[in-house]
Design an enzyme around this catalytic site. Structure first.
Site, PDB file in Angstrom:
ATOM      1  N   ASP A 108      -9.228   4.019 -16.869  1.00  0.00           N
ATOM      2  CA  ASP A 108      -8.546   4.389 -18.119  1.00  0.00           C
ATOM      3  C   ASP A 108      -7.468   5.440 -17.886  1.00  0.00           C
ATOM      4  O   ASP A 108      -6.491   5.512 -18.632  1.00  0.00           O
ATOM      5  CB  ASP A 108      -9.552   4.954 -19.130  1.00  0.00           C
ATOM      6  CG  ASP A 108     -10.556   3.928 -19.606  1.00  0.00           C
ATOM      7  OD1 ASP A 108     -10.534   2.790 -19.104  1.00  0.00           O
ATOM      8  OD2 ASP A 108     -11.377   4.267 -20.483  1.00  0.00           O
ATOM      9  N   ASP A 196      -2.902   4.351 -22.236  1.00  0.00           N
ATOM     10  CA  ASP A 196      -4.038   4.476 -21.326  1.00  0.00           C
ATOM     11  C   ASP A 196      -3.747   3.577 -20.130  1.00  0.00           C
ATOM     12  O   ASP A 196      -3.192   2.482 -20.291  1.00  0.00           O
ATOM     13  CB  ASP A 196      -5.332   4.016 -21.999  1.00  0.00           C
ATOM     14  CG  ASP A 196      -5.913   5.046 -22.977  1.00  0.00           C
ATOM     15  OD1 ASP A 196      -5.217   6.034 -23.290  1.00  0.00           O
ATOM     16  OD2 ASP A 196      -7.055   4.832 -23.436  1.00  0.00           O
ATOM     17  N   HIS A 245      -7.515  -1.545 -24.431  1.00  0.00           N
ATOM     18  CA  HIS A 245      -7.538  -1.884 -23.006  1.00  0.00           C
ATOM     19  C   HIS A 245      -7.519  -3.397 -22.797  1.00  0.00           C
ATOM     20  O   HIS A 245      -8.171  -4.152 -23.495  1.00  0.00           O
ATOM     21  CB  HIS A 245      -8.719  -1.223 -22.284  1.00  0.00           C
ATOM     22  CG  HIS A 245      -8.701   0.273 -22.428  1.00  0.00           C
ATOM     23  ND1 HIS A 245      -9.804   1.058 -22.228  1.00  0.00           N
ATOM     24  CD2 HIS A 245      -7.690   1.124 -22.765  1.00  0.00           C
ATOM     25  CE1 HIS A 245      -9.477   2.332 -22.436  1.00  0.00           C
ATOM     26  NE2 HIS A 245      -8.195   2.383 -22.762  1.00  0.00           N
ATOM     27  N   ASP A 247      -8.412  -5.141 -20.092  1.00  0.00           N
ATOM     28  CA  ASP A 247      -9.221  -5.743 -19.029  1.00  0.00           C
ATOM     29  C   ASP A 247     -10.546  -6.374 -19.483  1.00  0.00           C
ATOM     30  O   ASP A 247     -11.390  -6.709 -18.646  1.00  0.00           O
ATOM     31  CB  ASP A 247      -9.434  -4.759 -17.866  1.00  0.00           C
ATOM     32  CG  ASP A 247      -9.971  -3.408 -18.299  1.00  0.00           C
ATOM     33  OD1 ASP A 247     -10.233  -3.216 -19.493  1.00  0.00           O
ATOM     34  OD2 ASP A 247     -10.128  -2.535 -17.418  1.00  0.00           O
ATOM     35  N   CYS A 351     -13.463  -1.232 -15.393  1.00  0.00           N
ATOM     36  CA  CYS A 351     -13.267   0.083 -16.023  1.00  0.00           C
ATOM     37  C   CYS A 351     -13.744   1.232 -15.142  1.00  0.00           C
ATOM     38  O   CYS A 351     -13.103   2.284 -15.073  1.00  0.00           O
ATOM     39  CB  CYS A 351     -14.036   0.168 -17.340  1.00  0.00           C
ATOM     40  SG  CYS A 351     -13.655  -1.079 -18.569  1.00  0.00           S
TER      41      CYS A 351
END
Length: 369
Positions: A108, A196, A245, A247, A351
């Site tokens: 992150d 981020d 995010h 991913d 992550c």
């Protein structure tokens, strides 16, 4: 001791050096504008904050330590952050929040592009100081690698002007959230650049960045100016009511192949670059679970939050049987890794890691633009 070389241009070249996070002293942060919008209305996270129970911290650390040991057993160097005291408040001249978050998800905070590691702005007040967990490693890499560039994006002020007040805790409902997402109306405003690192995917010369809750258009423009030799592409996924995010939505596995969350498909008009260069975008397998673990922000789609070790090898969470089966059919060797009990601390296998070194250089995977 091994000398460090920082080098990583994409998500799939052979991984040789990585940071794996820790769960030490992780906190559920107090309410703040960016977080209120992220916590689903029916979540057991609503209204809760404080230090996570010690037994859950110990279990998460056991899993993270096992993951790190497995990677080391495969010849990959693993570094770990030095946790700061996350119980301390985060206070600046512009805001105060009563605790911080943690250091389980280095992805992150740290974006590795070539020989540079860039500390993201972050968009939550509780995460403003999170980069400090990684500073001892950054200093070590700086001392050991003469070509390493340690960069930090401008720290945002994160005043109330950074957030739309109408995103706050009123009962909005998923239908309205999906409409807002389709209209690209998110909790963050365009007051200042925000991003981020986990909203950025690296494809050699191209960076693909999600515009959503944690990254605004000014943040994407900042990245475009900061990486002038790269092509920076903004994407969004209208099916995601909580776009945080990229991913667990869009996962490149090797040159020419990407997994896409079937509930959050990349819009047709944004697929052109991929189809023109013969990249296949396939629907990810369904998650094995109907709900996330207790006190977890993330969705069940952490099933596709995988760590690619090389173009033929991928780490998948051990309970995600359908995702492992799909990887096998796609010709990947699957390394099952138990991590589900650590999800609540910041996410999945992608992550909880940050690349330091992958073999290979900066390739152009999208010559037809």
């Amino acid at each position: 001791m091994q000398k460090t070389v920082v080098n990583s241009w994409n998500e799939w070249d052979p991984l040789k050096h990585v940071i794996v996070g820790r769960a030490d002293n992780c906190h559920i942060p107090p309410e703040e504008p960016a977080l209120d919008a992220k916590v689903p209305e029916d979540s057991d996270m609503r209204g809760q904050w404080g230090r996570r129970p010690q037994e859950t911290i110990d279990r998460a650390n056991e899993l993270l330590d096992n993951f790190a040991s497995m990677l080391e057993g495969r010849g990959i160097r693993v570094d770990r952050p030095t946790p700061i005291d996350h119980s301390l408040p985060a206070t600046t001249p512009d805001f105060h929040t009563d605790s911080q978050f943690g250091c389980m998800p280095p992805r992150d905070v740290l974006l590795t592009v070539g020989s540079e590691m860039l500390e993201a702005t972050m968009s939550y007040r509780c995460r403003w100081f999170e980069y400090l967990n990684y500073r001892p490693l950054m200093q070590q890499y700086f001392n050991e690698d003469p070509n390493f560039r340690h960069e930090s994006a401008p720290k945002p002020r994160l005043t109330d002007a950074d957030y739309h007040p109408d995103y706050l805790s009123e009962k909005i409902g998923v239908e309205k959230r999906l409409k807002w997402t389709a209209e690209k109306f998110f909790v963050t405003t365009e007051e200042e650049p925000l991003f981020d690192a986990a909203d950025v995917l690296r494809f050699g010369r191209d960076l693909v960045v999600q515009h959503g809750f944690t990254t605004n258009l000014k943040g994407i423009e900042w990245l475009r100016r900061h990486f002038p030799d790269h092509r920076v592409h903004a994407v969004n996924f209208p099916g995601d009511p909580y776009p945080i995010h990229i991913d667990a939505t869009f996962t490149p596995l090797r040159p020419g192949l990407i997994l896409n969350n079937p509930q959050r498909r990349l819009p047709e008009d944004q697929r052109e670059m991929f189809s023109a260069n013969d990249w296949e975008i396939v629907d990810a397998a369904q998650p094995a679970h109907n709900a996330p673990p207790p006190l977890c922000y993330s969705s069940t789609w952490l099933s596709m939050n995988v760590l690619v070790l090389d173009p033929k090898t991928v780490c998948v969470e051990a309970s995600e049987v359908y995702q492992m089966e799909q990887m096998d059919k796609l010709g990947m060797e699957v390394v099952p890794v138990e991590l589900r009990d650590a999800y609540a601390f910041g996410g999945g296998l992608h992550c909880c890691t940050a690349d330091v070194y992958r073999e290979g250089g900066c390739e152009d995977y999208f010559p037809k633009q």
